[in-house]
Each structure stands twice: as C-alpha cells, then as structure tokens.
Motif scaffolding. Structure first.
Motif, PDB file in Angstrom:
ATOM      1  N   LEU A  33     -21.661  15.104 -51.854  1.00  0.00           N
ATOM      2  CA  LEU A  33     -20.602  14.769 -50.903  1.00  0.00           C
ATOM      3  C   LEU A  33     -19.217  15.148 -51.396  1.00  0.00           C
ATOM      4  N   GLU A  34     -19.022  15.183 -52.691  1.00  0.00           N
ATOM      5  CA  GLU A  34     -17.694  15.376 -53.264  1.00  0.00           C
ATOM      6  C   GLU A  34     -17.002  16.633 -52.741  1.00  0.00           C
ATOM      7  N   ASN A  35     -17.741  17.704 -52.570  1.00  0.00           N
ATOM      8  CA  ASN A  35     -17.134  18.980 -52.191  1.00  0.00           C
ATOM      9  C   ASN A  35     -17.355  19.345 -50.720  1.00  0.00           C
ATOM     10  N   LYS A  36     -17.782  18.364 -49.930  1.00  0.00           N
ATOM     11  CA  LYS A  36     -18.050  18.651 -48.524  1.00  0.00           C
ATOM     12  C   LYS A  36     -16.772  18.534 -47.687  1.00  0.00           C
ATOM     13  N   SER A  37     -16.823  19.162 -46.510  1.00  0.00           N
ATOM     14  CA  SER A  37     -15.671  19.153 -45.611  1.00  0.00           C
ATOM     15  C   SER A  37     -15.471  17.764 -45.016  1.00  0.00           C
ATOM     16  N   ASP A  38     -14.312  17.555 -44.417  1.00  0.00           N
ATOM     17  CA  ASP A  38     -14.022  16.277 -43.782  1.00  0.00           C
ATOM     18  C   ASP A  38     -15.034  15.944 -42.694  1.00  0.00           C
ATOM     19  N   ILE A  39     -15.363  16.932 -41.872  1.00  0.00           N
ATOM     20  CA  ILE A  39     -16.271  16.662 -40.762  1.00  0.00           C
ATOM     21  C   ILE A  39     -17.679  16.337 -41.269  1.00  0.00           C
ATOM     22  N   TYR A  40     -18.082  16.968 -42.368  1.00  0.00           N
ATOM     23  CA  TYR A  40     -19.379  16.649 -42.978  1.00  0.00           C
ATOM     24  C   TYR A  40     -19.388  15.185 -43.414  1.00  0.00           C
ATOM     25  N   LEU A  41     -18.304  14.739 -44.041  1.00  0.00           N
ATOM     26  CA  LEU A  41     -18.219  13.358 -44.512  1.00  0.00           C
ATOM     27  C   LEU A  41     -18.214  12.371 -43.349  1.00  0.00           C
ATOM     28  N   LEU A  42     -17.633  12.768 -42.227  1.00  0.00           N
ATOM     29  CA  LEU A  42     -17.659  11.894 -41.055  1.00  0.00           C
ATOM     30  C   LEU A  42     -19.086  11.713 -40.544  1.00  0.00           C
ATOM     31  N   TYR A  43     -19.889  12.764 -40.636  1.00  0.00           N
ATOM     32  CA  TYR A  43     -21.315  12.641 -40.280  1.00  0.00           C
ATOM     33  C   TYR A  43     -22.020  11.697 -41.251  1.00  0.00           C
ATOM     34  N   ALA A  44     -21.704  11.814 -42.529  1.00  0.00           N
ATOM     35  CA  ALA A  44     -22.323  10.942 -43.536  1.00  0.00           C
ATOM     36  C   ALA A  44     -21.950   9.484 -43.296  1.00  0.00           C
ATOM     37  N   ILE A  45     -20.708   9.249 -42.855  1.00  0.00           N
ATOM     38  CA  ILE A  45     -20.262   7.894 -42.546  1.00  0.00           C
ATOM     39  C   ILE A  45     -21.001   7.350 -41.331  1.00  0.00           C
ATOM     40  N   GLU A  46     -21.119   8.169 -40.309  1.00  0.00           N
ATOM     41  CA  GLU A  46     -21.694   7.700 -39.047  1.00  0.00           C
ATOM     42  C   GLU A  46     -23.203   7.512 -39.123  1.00  0.00           C
ATOM     43  N   TYR A  47     -23.881   8.380 -39.851  1.00  0.00           N
ATOM     44  CA  TYR A  47     -25.346   8.355 -39.840  1.00  0.00           C
ATOM     45  C   TYR A  47     -25.970   8.026 -41.192  1.00  0.00           C
ATOM     46  N   GLY A  48     -25.158   7.971 -42.232  1.00  0.00           N
ATOM     47  CA  GLY A  48     -25.698   7.756 -43.563  1.00  0.00           C
ATOM     48  C   GLY A  48     -25.907   6.294 -43.924  1.00  0.00           C
ATOM     49  N   SER A  49     -26.430   6.086 -45.109  1.00  0.00           N
ATOM     50  CA  SER A  49     -26.684   4.745 -45.620  1.00  0.00           C
ATOM     51  C   SER A  49     -25.371   4.054 -45.970  1.00  0.00           C
ATOM     52  N   LEU A  50     -25.464   2.800 -46.359  1.00  0.00           N
ATOM     53  CA  LEU A  50     -24.292   2.059 -46.797  1.00  0.00           C
ATOM     54  C   LEU A  50     -23.610   2.785 -47.958  1.00  0.00           C
ATOM     55  N   ASP A  51     -24.397   3.259 -48.926  1.00  0.00           N
ATOM     56  CA  ASP A  51     -23.839   3.981 -50.068  1.00  0.00           C
ATOM     57  C   ASP A  51     -23.144   5.268 -49.632  1.00  0.00           C
ATOM     58  N   ALA A  52     -23.723   5.952 -48.662  1.00  0.00           N
ATOM     59  CA  ALA A  52     -23.115   7.194 -48.170  1.00  0.00           C
ATOM     60  C   ALA A  52     -21.783   6.919 -47.478  1.00  0.00           C
ATOM     61  N   LYS A  53     -21.708   5.820 -46.735  1.00  0.00           N
ATOM     62  CA  LYS A  53     -20.466   5.438 -46.082  1.00  0.00           C
ATOM     63  C   LYS A  53     -19.383   5.150 -47.119  1.00  0.00           C
ATOM     64  N   VAL A  54     -19.754   4.359 -48.118  1.00  0.00           N
ATOM     65  CA  VAL A  54     -18.802   3.998 -49.175  1.00  0.00           C
ATOM     66  C   VAL A  54     -18.301   5.242 -49.892  1.00  0.00           C
ATOM     67  N   LYS A  55     -19.230   6.091 -50.305  1.00  0.00           N
ATOM     68  CA  LYS A  55     -18.873   7.299 -51.062  1.00  0.00           C
ATOM     69  C   LYS A  55     -17.985   8.223 -50.228  1.00  0.00           C
ATOM     70  N   SER A  56     -18.299   8.379 -48.967  1.00  0.00           N
ATOM     71  CA  SER A  56     -17.540   9.290 -48.103  1.00  0.00           C
ATOM     72  C   SER A  56     -16.118   8.790 -47.900  1.00  0.00           C
ATOM     73  N   PHE A  57     -15.959   7.491 -47.628  1.00  0.00           N
ATOM     74  CA  PHE A  57     -14.610   6.941 -47.465  1.00  0.00           C
ATOM     75  C   PHE A  57     -13.826   6.999 -48.776  1.00  0.00           C
ATOM     76  N   GLU A  58     -14.514   6.776 -49.877  1.00  0.00           N
ATOM     77  CA  GLU A  58     -13.831   6.857 -51.175  1.00  0.00           C
ATOM     78  C   GLU A  58     -13.267   8.262 -51.397  1.00  0.00           C
TER      79      GLU A  58
END
Length: 238
Positions: A33-58
């Motif tokens: 996730l660290e090197n992904k685009s903003d829109i990719y991270l928004l997908y991870a937030i919307e559809y990912g696990s709790l950990d994925a949401k936390v990591k993406s917002f961080e």
C-alpha cells in the motif's frame, strides 16, 4: 512412531503451513500500500479489512494532497465504529484507530467543512487519542464555529489534564474572545496544576480583544439600579 501419530503430525504441519501462507499474503498486501496511488488507497479503505483501512489512512495522512475525495473519505470514516452505515457494528472502542488516522488525514486539509464531522465524533468518542487528535485539528482550522464545542469539552474533561490542555491550546489558536472568561478562571484557579494554569494564561493572551463589555450582575446605586446587558449597554432605572 505409530501410523496415527504420523498422520497427526502431517495434518498439524499442513495447517501451520496454510496459516503461515495466509498471514504472509495479508502482510504482503499491506506492505504494497505504501507506494500506491490515492485512488488505490481509497479502494483499500472502502473494501479492505480494518488493518487495510488503518494503513491506508495512515499513508494518506502523511501525503501532501488537496484531493476532495480523500477529505470526503476521512469525513465518512471519522465516525467509524459508531455509525452502522460505515461499520460492521457499534462499539465504544471498535475501530478507534481508523477514526484516529481519519482525523489525522483531515488535519492535512484544515478545512472548515470538517468541523461538523469532528464535532460529531467528539460528542461520542471515548478513546483519548481520537479526542486529542480531533481537538488539535479543530484548533488548527482556527474557526470560531468550534468554540462552543471546545468550551463544552473544557467542562467535560476538567479533570483530565491532557485533554484539558489540548482544549486550552486550541482555544488560543482560534483566538475568539468568547473563551476569555473560562481561560481567566482556569489560569487563576489553584485547583489546576501550574502547567495548566500557565497554558490558560498563554491562550488568554492570544485572544482577540472583546467587542463588548462583560456581562455583570446588577449594582444598587443612589437613585436607581445600574445594569449592564450582555451586549455591554449600561442603563440606570429609578
């Protein structure tokens, strides 16, 4: 070693291998996730696990961005765990780290549109890290719209030195003279520790000069009663 023992050991090793593979797969996804685009991270937030949401917002909270889509996502998830629309279930502690990093992401924008969302979570929040982050963000936005909420929090957390200090600092940043009576009271009240009284005095010194005279009680004088209204107009009645 009998046959049953061999079968048991084989099944145990197979289970451990499968568990290890699943764990590594999860870690590998989060690490990407660290090197992904903003829109990719928004997908991870919307559809990912709790950990994925936390990591993406961080990650997003540390990026320079002016994307309204990111701000909208942070607004949505600032109440995560309290709102059935945005979380699996309600709980006082569930998903607090999502709310924390959503608040940290909002802080990147310092946008007045965030104020109602921050106030909303502060009305119900129990996790001190989220409370502190949200109060700090309100202070950074520097809008008088937040003052009433901060004064209410000042009373609610009068015995919590960390939160009370953050409220005082934020009121100083905003500079609205509405906070002056409370800051004077805290700065001169010996029930508060010295460090808090000092912060209150510093914050009071940063406030803009009031536009009206202070509201006072009635004073009897010869020939009538002198009263000062809330707006500072003085009248004498006989």
């Amino acid at each position: 070693m009998n046959f049953k023992m061999i079968v048991f050991i084989y099944l145990l090793l197979s289970s451990l291998t499968l568990f290890s593979q699943e764990t590594n797969a999860n870690l590998e996804f989060l690490d990407t996730l660290e090197n992904k685009s903003d829109i990719y991270l928004l997908y991870a937030i919307e559809y990912g696990s709790l950990d994925a949401k936390v990591k993406s917002f961080e990650i997003l909270s540390k990026r320079e961005t002016d994307s309204k889509d990111i701000l909208d996502a942070a607004h949505k998830y600032i109440t995560y765990g309290y709102d059935d629309v945005y979380a699996e279930h309600k709980s006082a502690t569930y998903g607090w780290n999502v709310r924390y990093w959503a608040s940290q992401t909002i802080k990147r924008f310092n946008d007045v549109s965030s104020i109602p969302y921050l106030i909303s979570v502060l009305d119900v929040e129990t996790e001190s890290r989220v409370i502190l982050s949200s109060i700090n963000t309100l202070g950074n936005i520097q809008s008088s719209e937040s003052v009433d909420t901060l004064l209410k929090l000042m009373r609610r957390y009068s015995k919590d030195p960390n939160i009370l200090t953050e409220v005082i600092i934020s009121l100083g940043k905003i500079g609205d003279s509405k906070a002056l009576p409370q800051l004077i009271e805290i700065s001169e009240n010996q029930i508060y520790r010295k460090s808090i009284r000092t912060k209150a005095a510093e914050a009071a010194g940063k406030l803009r000069d009031p536009e009206y005279l202070p509201k006072t009680t009635s004073v009897d004088i010869a020939g009538g009663t002198k009263k000062t209204t809330e707006e500072g107009t003085t009248t004498t009645t006989k």
